[in-house]
Design an enzyme around this catalytic site. Structure first.
Site, PDB file in Angstrom:
ATOM      1  CG  HIS A   1     -26.968 -15.285   3.276  1.00  0.00           C
ATOM      2  ND1 HIS A   1     -27.299 -15.386   4.604  1.00  0.00           N
ATOM      3  CD2 HIS A   1     -27.444 -16.398   2.678  1.00  0.00           C
ATOM      4  CE1 HIS A   1     -27.951 -16.520   4.797  1.00  0.00           C
ATOM      5  NE2 HIS A   1     -28.051 -17.147   3.644  1.00  0.00           N
TER       6      HIS A   1
ATOM      7  CE1 TYR B   1     -31.531 -12.910 -10.660  1.00  0.00           C
ATOM      8  CE2 TYR B   1     -32.276 -14.950  -9.640  1.00  0.00           C
ATOM      9  CZ  TYR B   1     -32.380 -13.998 -10.636  1.00  0.00           C
ATOM     10  OH  TYR B   1     -33.333 -14.137 -11.615  1.00  0.00           O
TER      11      TYR B   1
END
Length: 177
Positions: free
Chosen positions: A61, A146
């Site tokens: 995303h 991440y």
């Protein structure tokens, strides 16, 4: 069949969900350096800003902001996907091919949402940062390496314990939402 029309806004800010074809794969986190390199190469060729991002095993995303005179996010995604796929293939990682002989790593399309205001941005950024918890990958959002949550915490925008409990709701282009 309904024709989906993308909202091309020069200088716009957009929330994206981009997904691998194999939803059981972990290639994005297994090869995160190659993915980061694909983003760097694309940004050097066709500038954009990343305001929030999370990379999960099989999808990612991003909130992306385009330059004022540019609305071509599709071209950027094509380049990012292509650069990552070719870097992965060059590294010797096995990548399936489709019936036409093309690499079949990514789903062909991506999901996009135009960010309309500050509240919309905050909702989407929260969703991005909470996503590893939502998928059961970590117990607290800060544990996922991440994610752009880390710079948000360093800048004092969010506290280190943000996203450790509770749930962020909404449909953001993922299957099963």
């Amino acid at each position: 069949m309904v024709r989906y029309r993308r909202n091309f806004v020069p200088g716009g800010m957009f929330f994206f969900t981009v997904t691998l074809d194999d939803r059981m794969s972990s290639v994005l986190v297994d090869h995160v350096d190659e993915l980061r390199s694909a983003f760097r190469v694309t940004r050097a060729e066709r500038p954009f800003e990343i305001d929030a991002i999370v990379i999960l095993p099989d999808h990612l995303h991003v909130i992306m902001r385009l330059p004022d005179s540019d609305s071509d996010f599709s071209g950027r995604w094509k380049r990012i996907k292509s650069a990552f796929t070719h870097r992965l293939a060059a590294s010797g990682a096995p990548i399936c091919r489709n019936h036409r002989g093309e690499y079949a790593l990514w789903q062909r399309r991506f999901w996009e949402h135009t960010i309309r205001n500050d509240a919309d941005f905050e909702r989407c950024a929260d969703y991005i940062h909470y996503n590893p918890v939502k998928h059961g990958l970590v117990a607290a959002a800060i544990e996922w390496p991440y994610s752009s949550l880390h710079p948000y915490v360093r800048a004092g925008i969010l506290p280190p314990d943000w996203g450790g409990a509770g749930e962020i709701s909404g449909s953001f282009g993922e299957r099963g939402d």
